[in-house]
Design a protein around this motif. Sequence first.
Motif, PDB file in Angstrom:
ATOM      1  N   ASP A 104      50.429  79.885  25.344  1.00 24.37           N
ATOM      2  CA  ASP A 104      50.004  80.952  26.254  1.00 24.37           C
ATOM      3  C   ASP A 104      49.460  82.146  25.481  1.00 24.37           C
ATOM      4  OD1 ASP A 104      50.726  79.444  28.469  1.00 24.37           O
ATOM      5  OD2 ASP A 104      52.728  80.329  28.591  1.00 24.37           O
ATOM      6  N   ASN A 164      52.458  88.201  31.921  1.00 24.62           N
ATOM      7  CA  ASN A 164      53.478  87.470  32.665  1.00 24.62           C
ATOM      8  C   ASN A 164      54.004  86.213  31.985  1.00 24.62           C
ATOM      9  OD1 ASN A 164      53.227  89.311  34.744  1.00 24.62           O
ATOM     10  ND2 ASN A 164      51.797  88.062  35.893  1.00 24.62           N
ATOM     11  N   LYS A 165      53.115  85.331  31.558  1.00 24.97           N
ATOM     12  CA  LYS A 165      53.568  84.049  31.013  1.00 24.97           C
ATOM     13  C   LYS A 165      54.335  84.247  29.708  1.00 24.97           C
ATOM     14  CE  LYS A 165      51.026  80.242  32.354  1.00 24.97           C
ATOM     15  NZ  LYS A 165      49.911  79.309  32.121  1.00 24.97           N
ATOM     16  N   ASN A 186      37.243  89.315  38.787  1.00 25.83           N
ATOM     17  CA  ASN A 186      38.232  89.610  39.809  1.00 25.83           C
ATOM     18  C   ASN A 186      37.615  90.688  40.692  1.00 25.83           C
ATOM     19  OD1 ASN A 186      40.409  90.694  41.244  1.00 25.83           O
ATOM     20  ND2 ASN A 186      41.861  90.146  39.632  1.00 25.83           N
ATOM     21  N   GLY A 221      43.978  84.820  35.522  1.00 22.17           N
ATOM     22  CA  GLY A 221      44.889  83.870  36.158  1.00 22.17           C
ATOM     23  C   GLY A 221      46.295  84.431  36.213  1.00 22.17           C
ATOM     24  N   ASP A 222      47.275  83.547  36.041  1.00 23.37           N
ATOM     25  CA  ASP A 222      48.670  83.992  36.101  1.00 23.37           C
ATOM     26  C   ASP A 222      49.168  84.504  34.753  1.00 23.37           C
ATOM     27  OD1 ASP A 222      48.700  81.518  34.896  1.00 23.37           O
ATOM     28  OD2 ASP A 222      50.265  80.668  36.174  1.00 23.37           O
ATOM     29  N   GLN A 223      48.264  84.598  33.783  1.00 21.64           N
ATOM     30  CA  GLN A 223      48.629  85.134  32.464  1.00 21.64           C
ATOM     31  C   GLN A 223      48.950  86.625  32.536  1.00 21.64           C
ATOM     32  OE1 GLN A 223      49.271  84.019  29.500  1.00 21.64           O
ATOM     33  NE2 GLN A 223      47.701  82.698  28.685  1.00 21.64           N
ATOM     34  N   ASP A 277      57.734  85.541  30.655  1.00 26.96           N
ATOM     35  CA  ASP A 277      58.598  84.511  31.226  1.00 26.96           C
ATOM     36  C   ASP A 277      59.161  83.581  30.154  1.00 26.96           C
ATOM     37  OD1 ASP A 277      58.018  85.680  33.666  1.00 26.96           O
ATOM     38  OD2 ASP A 277      56.656  84.087  34.321  1.00 26.96           O
ATOM     39  N   ASP A 336      39.252  87.542  35.661  1.00 23.59           N
ATOM     40  CA  ASP A 336      40.432  86.909  36.241  1.00 23.59           C
ATOM     41  C   ASP A 336      41.188  86.206  35.125  1.00 23.59           C
ATOM     42  OD1 ASP A 336      42.353  85.581  37.641  1.00 23.59           O
ATOM     43  OD2 ASP A 336      40.968  84.426  38.882  1.00 23.59           O
ATOM     44  N   ASP A 368      49.394  90.301  34.831  1.00 24.14           N
ATOM     45  CA  ASP A 368      49.586  91.058  36.063  1.00 24.14           C
ATOM     46  C   ASP A 368      48.495  92.124  36.062  1.00 24.14           C
ATOM     47  OD1 ASP A 368      50.254  93.047  37.922  1.00 24.14           O
ATOM     48  OD2 ASP A 368      52.391  92.702  37.678  1.00 24.14           O
TER      49      ASP A 368
END
Length: 150
Positions: free
Chosen positions: A127, A84-85, A4, A13-15, A88, A11, A17
């Motif tokens: 996840d 994040n995942k 990143n 990913g969306d895993q 969620d 990186d 923040d």
Amino acid sequence: MADNDDSGLPDFGDQVDIQTFSQILEMDDDEVEREFSKPLVMNFFEQAEETFEKMEDALKEKKLDELSNLGHFLKGSSATLGFNKIRDSCQIIQQYGHKQTVDGADEPDEKVCLSKIEDAIKNLKEDFTDLEKDLKAFFNTAAEESASDD
């Protein structure tokens, strides 16, 4: 895991923040030893695995209140670390445990709630496995690079 550019971190990913996780990493005095962040993350992994077992038991026993509480508990820990995942999926477990959709509308059908929770637990575990692998590699890579510099 690609680098990143702005943080020097992999990186995820969306895993993850990255902003939140970077704040945790900033608490480390040594970027190799990671004496603050590494134990925090490894303890989270242990805590999460114990919570998964409790979730499975509560799901078998159809204890929605307990599932909601367990979802809430793990959601807080994961949010603090920027996962994040996981956060969620835990939100879904918490909401349906309260017989509510993720939008907060009532969901009176217990079978629907249990089905949604079962799906969320499945996603949560997948996840979690990916995140655990990536973060263990991240923490071990820093230590291995340091050892090879000696």
